[in-house]
Each structure stands twice: as C-alpha cells, then as structure tokens.
Motif scaffolding. Sequence first.
Motif, PDB file in Angstrom:
ATOM      1  N   ARG A 130       1.661   7.019 -13.077  1.00 23.05           N
ATOM      2  CA  ARG A 130       0.249   6.879 -11.753  1.00 23.05           C
ATOM      3  C   ARG A 130       0.817   5.264 -10.804  1.00 23.05           C
ATOM      4  O   ARG A 130       1.128   4.418 -11.814  1.00 23.05           O
ATOM      5  CB  ARG A 130      -0.908   6.220 -12.972  1.00 23.05           C
ATOM      6  CG  ARG A 130      -1.220   7.846 -13.526  1.00 23.05           C
ATOM      7  CD  ARG A 130      -2.514   7.914 -14.619  1.00 23.05           C
ATOM      8  NE  ARG A 130      -2.706   8.515 -15.469  1.00 23.05           N
ATOM      9  CZ  ARG A 130      -3.410   9.714 -15.524  1.00 23.05           C
ATOM     10  NH1 ARG A 130      -3.355  10.765 -13.516  1.00 23.05           N
ATOM     11  NH2 ARG A 130      -3.331  10.994 -15.852  1.00 23.05           N
ATOM     12  N   PHE A 131       0.173   5.843  -9.550  1.00 21.56           N
ATOM     13  CA  PHE A 131      -0.296   4.901  -9.024  1.00 21.56           C
ATOM     14  C   PHE A 131      -0.868   5.184  -7.746  1.00 21.56           C
ATOM     15  O   PHE A 131      -1.167   5.975  -7.424  1.00 21.56           O
ATOM     16  CB  PHE A 131       1.464   3.895  -8.556  1.00 21.56           C
ATOM     17  CG  PHE A 131       2.401   5.019  -8.308  1.00 21.56           C
ATOM     18  CD1 PHE A 131       2.149   5.446  -6.559  1.00 21.56           C
ATOM     19  CD2 PHE A 131       3.303   6.394  -8.822  1.00 21.56           C
ATOM     20  CE1 PHE A 131       2.897   6.229  -6.110  1.00 21.56           C
ATOM     21  CE2 PHE A 131       4.477   6.662  -7.996  1.00 21.56           C
ATOM     22  CZ  PHE A 131       4.203   6.817  -7.026  1.00 21.56           C
ATOM     23  N   THR A 132      -1.058   3.807  -6.950  1.00 23.29           N
ATOM     24  CA  THR A 132      -1.931   4.188  -5.457  1.00 23.29           C
ATOM     25  C   THR A 132      -1.373   3.837  -5.074  1.00 23.29           C
ATOM     26  O   THR A 132      -1.054   2.277  -4.045  1.00 23.29           O
ATOM     27  CB  THR A 132      -3.781   3.315  -6.253  1.00 23.29           C
ATOM     28  OG1 THR A 132      -3.988   3.552  -6.843  1.00 23.29           O
ATOM     29  CG2 THR A 132      -4.625   3.433  -4.948  1.00 23.29           C
ATOM     30  N   HIS A 185       6.212   1.712  -8.016  1.00 17.18           N
ATOM     31  CA  HIS A 185       5.047   0.846  -6.840  1.00 17.18           C
ATOM     32  C   HIS A 185       4.726  -0.030  -8.097  1.00 17.18           C
ATOM     33  O   HIS A 185       4.325  -0.566  -9.088  1.00 17.18           O
ATOM     34  CB  HIS A 185       3.943   2.196  -6.469  1.00 17.18           C
ATOM     35  CG  HIS A 185       3.064   1.551  -4.797  1.00 17.18           C
ATOM     36  ND1 HIS A 185       1.847   0.760  -5.675  1.00 17.18           N
ATOM     37  CD2 HIS A 185       3.168   1.882  -4.203  1.00 17.18           C
ATOM     38  CE1 HIS A 185       1.618   0.522  -4.469  1.00 17.18           C
ATOM     39  NE2 HIS A 185       2.273   0.970  -3.530  1.00 17.18           N
ATOM     40  N   SER A 241      -0.094   5.020  -0.412  1.00 17.05           N
ATOM     41  CA  SER A 241      -0.146   5.905   1.104  1.00 17.05           C
ATOM     42  C   SER A 241       1.113   6.421   1.269  1.00 17.05           C
ATOM     43  O   SER A 241       2.619   5.757   0.492  1.00 17.05           O
ATOM     44  CB  SER A 241      -0.485   5.429   2.174  1.00 17.05           C
ATOM     45  OG  SER A 241       0.373   4.087   2.508  1.00 17.05           O
ATOM     46  N   VAL A 281      -4.154   6.207   2.181  1.00 14.97           N
ATOM     47  CA  VAL A 281      -4.423   5.421   0.515  1.00 14.97           C
ATOM     48  C   VAL A 281      -4.874   6.614  -1.051  1.00 14.97           C
ATOM     49  O   VAL A 281      -5.776   7.614  -0.506  1.00 14.97           O
ATOM     50  CB  VAL A 281      -4.989   4.614   0.363  1.00 14.97           C
ATOM     51  CG1 VAL A 281      -4.370   4.346  -1.404  1.00 14.97           C
ATOM     52  CG2 VAL A 281      -3.896   3.725   0.874  1.00 14.97           C
ATOM     53  N   GLU A 282      -4.093   7.258  -1.950  1.00 15.06           N
ATOM     54  CA  GLU A 282      -4.066   8.334  -2.338  1.00 15.06           C
ATOM     55  C   GLU A 282      -3.462   7.233  -3.606  1.00 15.06           C
ATOM     56  O   GLU A 282      -2.717   7.121  -4.672  1.00 15.06           O
ATOM     57  CB  GLU A 282      -3.111   9.522  -2.076  1.00 15.06           C
ATOM     58  CG  GLU A 282      -2.768  10.341  -0.874  1.00 15.06           C
ATOM     59  CD  GLU A 282      -4.089  10.859  -1.069  1.00 15.06           C
ATOM     60  OE1 GLU A 282      -5.124  11.234  -2.033  1.00 15.06           O
ATOM     61  OE2 GLU A 282      -3.888  12.049   0.754  1.00 15.06           O
ATOM     62  N   ASP A 283      -4.553   8.417  -5.166  1.00 10.49           N
ATOM     63  CA  ASP A 283      -3.852   7.823  -6.503  1.00 10.49           C
ATOM     64  C   ASP A 283      -2.775   9.056  -6.502  1.00 10.49           C
ATOM     65  O   ASP A 283      -3.280  10.056  -7.139  1.00 10.49           O
ATOM     66  CB  ASP A 283      -4.649   7.756  -7.355  1.00 10.49           C
ATOM     67  CG  ASP A 283      -6.667   7.486  -6.520  1.00 10.49           C
ATOM     68  OD1 ASP A 283      -5.869   6.423  -6.839  1.00 10.49           O
ATOM     69  OD2 ASP A 283      -7.581   7.477  -6.795  1.00 10.49           O
ATOM     70  N   VAL A 284      -2.151   8.560  -7.745  1.00  4.59           N
ATOM     71  CA  VAL A 284      -0.805   9.775  -7.247  1.00  4.59           C
ATOM     72  C   VAL A 284      -0.884   9.505  -8.891  1.00  4.59           C
ATOM     73  O   VAL A 284      -0.669   8.413  -9.738  1.00  4.59           O
ATOM     74  CB  VAL A 284       0.763   8.864  -6.989  1.00  4.59           C
ATOM     75  CG1 VAL A 284       1.652   9.896  -7.200  1.00  4.59           C
ATOM     76  CG2 VAL A 284       0.503   9.125  -5.427  1.00  4.59           C
ATOM     77  N   ARG A 297       0.920  -1.467   0.438  1.00  5.64           N
ATOM     78  CA  ARG A 297       0.292  -0.174   0.224  1.00  5.64           C
ATOM     79  C   ARG A 297       0.884   1.570   0.084  1.00  5.64           C
ATOM     80  O   ARG A 297       0.692   2.176  -0.450  1.00  5.64           O
ATOM     81  CB  ARG A 297      -0.956  -0.146   1.371  1.00  5.64           C
ATOM     82  CG  ARG A 297      -2.181  -1.154   1.536  1.00  5.64           C
ATOM     83  CD  ARG A 297      -2.826  -0.992   1.717  1.00  5.64           C
ATOM     84  NE  ARG A 297      -2.995   0.856   2.582  1.00  5.64           N
ATOM     85  CZ  ARG A 297      -3.115   1.195   4.069  1.00  5.64           C
ATOM     86  NH1 ARG A 297      -3.654   0.138   4.573  1.00  5.64           N
ATOM     87  NH2 ARG A 297      -3.091   2.292   4.386  1.00  5.64           N
ATOM     88  N   THR A 323       1.527  -0.924  -8.011  1.00  2.00           N
ATOM     89  CA  THR A 323       0.225  -0.646  -8.881  1.00  2.00           C
ATOM     90  C   THR A 323       0.364   0.288  -9.993  1.00  2.00           C
ATOM     91  O   THR A 323      -0.703   0.861 -10.485  1.00  2.00           O
ATOM     92  CB  THR A 323      -0.903  -0.525  -7.971  1.00  2.00           C
ATOM     93  OG1 THR A 323      -0.116   1.553  -7.276  1.00  2.00           O
ATOM     94  CG2 THR A 323      -1.338  -0.628  -6.779  1.00  2.00           C
ATOM     95  N   GLN A 324       1.923   0.642 -10.363  1.00  2.00           N
ATOM     96  CA  GLN A 324       2.587   2.125 -11.428  1.00  2.00           C
ATOM     97  C   GLN A 324       1.543   1.313 -12.604  1.00  2.00           C
ATOM     98  O   GLN A 324       1.394   0.239 -13.386  1.00  2.00           O
ATOM     99  CB  GLN A 324       3.634   1.943 -10.958  1.00  2.00           C
ATOM    100  CG  GLN A 324       4.701   0.234 -12.151  1.00  2.00           C
ATOM    101  CD  GLN A 324       5.804   1.018 -12.090  1.00  2.00           C
ATOM    102  OE1 GLN A 324       6.661   1.466 -10.858  1.00  2.00           O
ATOM    103  NE2 GLN A 324       6.295   0.863 -13.064  1.00  2.00           N
TER     104      GLN A 324
END
Length: 330
Positions: free
Chosen positions: A281-283, A265, A285, A244-247, A235, A267-268
């Motif tokens: 982009r990834f999600t 990350h 914290s 948790v943020e959407d970056v 996370r 999730t990138q």
Amino acid sequence: MRHDKAAVVIELARRMAGSAEGLTLDDMARDLDVGRRTAERLRDAVLMLFPGAEEVSDPPTKRWRIRGGLSAFEQAPTTTELVELNRAALALRRADEPVRAAALESLERKIKSAVRSTTLNRLAPDLEALVRAETIAVQAGPRPTADESMLAAIRGAVLAERALGFIYSRPGAEARRRTVAPCGLMFGRANYLVAADLGTQKVQTFRLDRMSAVEPLDQTARPPAGFDLAAFANRSFGIYQDDVEDVALHVTAEGAAEARAWRWHPTQTLEDQPDGSVIVRFTASGMRELAWHLFTWGERVRILAPDRLKTVMADELAAAMRAHGDAQGR
C-alpha cells in the motif's frame, strides 16, 4: 580512545566544518544517530582536538562550527568514495548528460589535486582495480538531455527568484511561450523543470528537451509559499503528477520476496498474508507510470485499488493488443 570513536569524532568535525551556520546538539545527535549525552561528549572531543572549533550563539539554542575547514590530512578521501564519484560521472556520461558529468569529473580532479601525493599513490592501485572491476548496466529508456546554457539559465532564475520564460513544444500541440516561477529541477529518466504558473500558482512539470529559448526575466517570481520540491517529487510514482490515489497491490507468494525488497514509494507499507503473499500500500499520483511498471510483474501482481489504476492498466493493455495482436495472432 577507541578507533571507532575516533572515526566518529572526525566525522562530526567534518560535518561542523561543512556547515556555515553550525550544528546544534540535536543536529549532531540526529546526524550521527546517537543520544544527546553521547553527542555532548563527541562535541567536547571535537572542541579539544580542533582549535578552530567555535560556539555560535543562536537563541534559544547554541551551535558549533569549525571555520576555515579541515586540513588535507583530515579530509583525505577513501578509495570507495573516489570510485563512487567516478561511477556517478560515468553514469551521467552514459545517460547523455555531459554537463552534469563534467561537473562531477571536475570535482574528482579537484579532490585528487588537493590530496597529498603519497596518499594518492597509496590509493591509486586499488582505485584502478575497482574501476576496472565495476561497470554500469545500460537500461532502455528515454535519453534525458539538458545543455549547459539551459541549466545555467534555470539555476540563475531560481537563485535570483526571477520569472523564467521559454517556448514549450509538445507532440501534437502548437508551441507556446510560457512564463513561470521556477521551483527547481528533477533529474531522472527524463529531466524536468518544476515551476508554478504565475497566475494560479499551480505547480507543473516541463520536460527540458521540449524547452527552447530559455531566459530569466526581469520580474520577481517565487515558488508558492511552503512549496517543498522533495515532497512534490515524492507524491508521484514516477515523474508525472496528477490526482493522488491510495494504491493497494496484491503480490503473489512467488513475487513476495522481491516485493518486500522493492522500494515502491516513500509512503509504502507491506502486509504479509497467510498464504505467503503480500499486500503493498502507498499513496501516490502518476497512475500511468505505475501501470507501465506493473507490466514487468506479469501475473505476480493484481491491482486492488484504485479503480482508476485498473482502467489505466486495461487501456494500456488494449493499446498493446491493437499494436501487436492477441495470442492467436488476430
């Protein structure tokens, strides 16, 4: 049988010998990255070549394993495997992790002692040459620490599903006695206990170097239902856990090649732009740790989202300016 197929059969045999419950055909296909029909043929080859292989009924599936392990001939390590084991132990030594380093060094000695002398003599010259030719770059950062008794206490509590008690000291705060349900350990730039509050079940992290008087308690305590340590660790951008943020980050064309090769990350996603730049982009914290990392990219990265990351970045920059002054020396 071709040499490459023979190697795959040996690898499957090793996996079957290393699994207590055995492997299904789906497990074999996934681990070896082959189709199910190919997995069936490889399984049949193992059953033919290794008499110790057996079928285990596990309705609605079947499993296969090799009880008693494989012989030293079939398990002889390669030079590369021994070098990597040596390197991993050395890295832990240099990171001031003597307990974990000693465990790998002990494993290395056991492996070498189990290898036939003729095989070891054949590996020794190449092993010595590679050890001399490779080293580990030392990076600045905190020194993670964890003594043997503390690790033993935490691991014992995890295995026995017992509550863990300890005194936790944070800078600027009074030391507190904590009682938690241990979920596991995370090792990195600093080492952390991951544990759940006994009342709220909220999962938190505790730095090991701030813990003292660690002891398992005579009280049952399990992690929250469905808790997954790897998912929890993934996370965060680093270690710190918060919202948790959407970056979204815009990397200029000058930094795009490095950004594409960078593991930001799990999730990138990467979006190539017409001007040669890239949006990452990834999600996650851990916005503060992400801000610290973005400083190393200089003008090559611009934060698109979230606004909280922009605020954290500005706050960290302001703190640095207060400490060091601006470009005009104020």
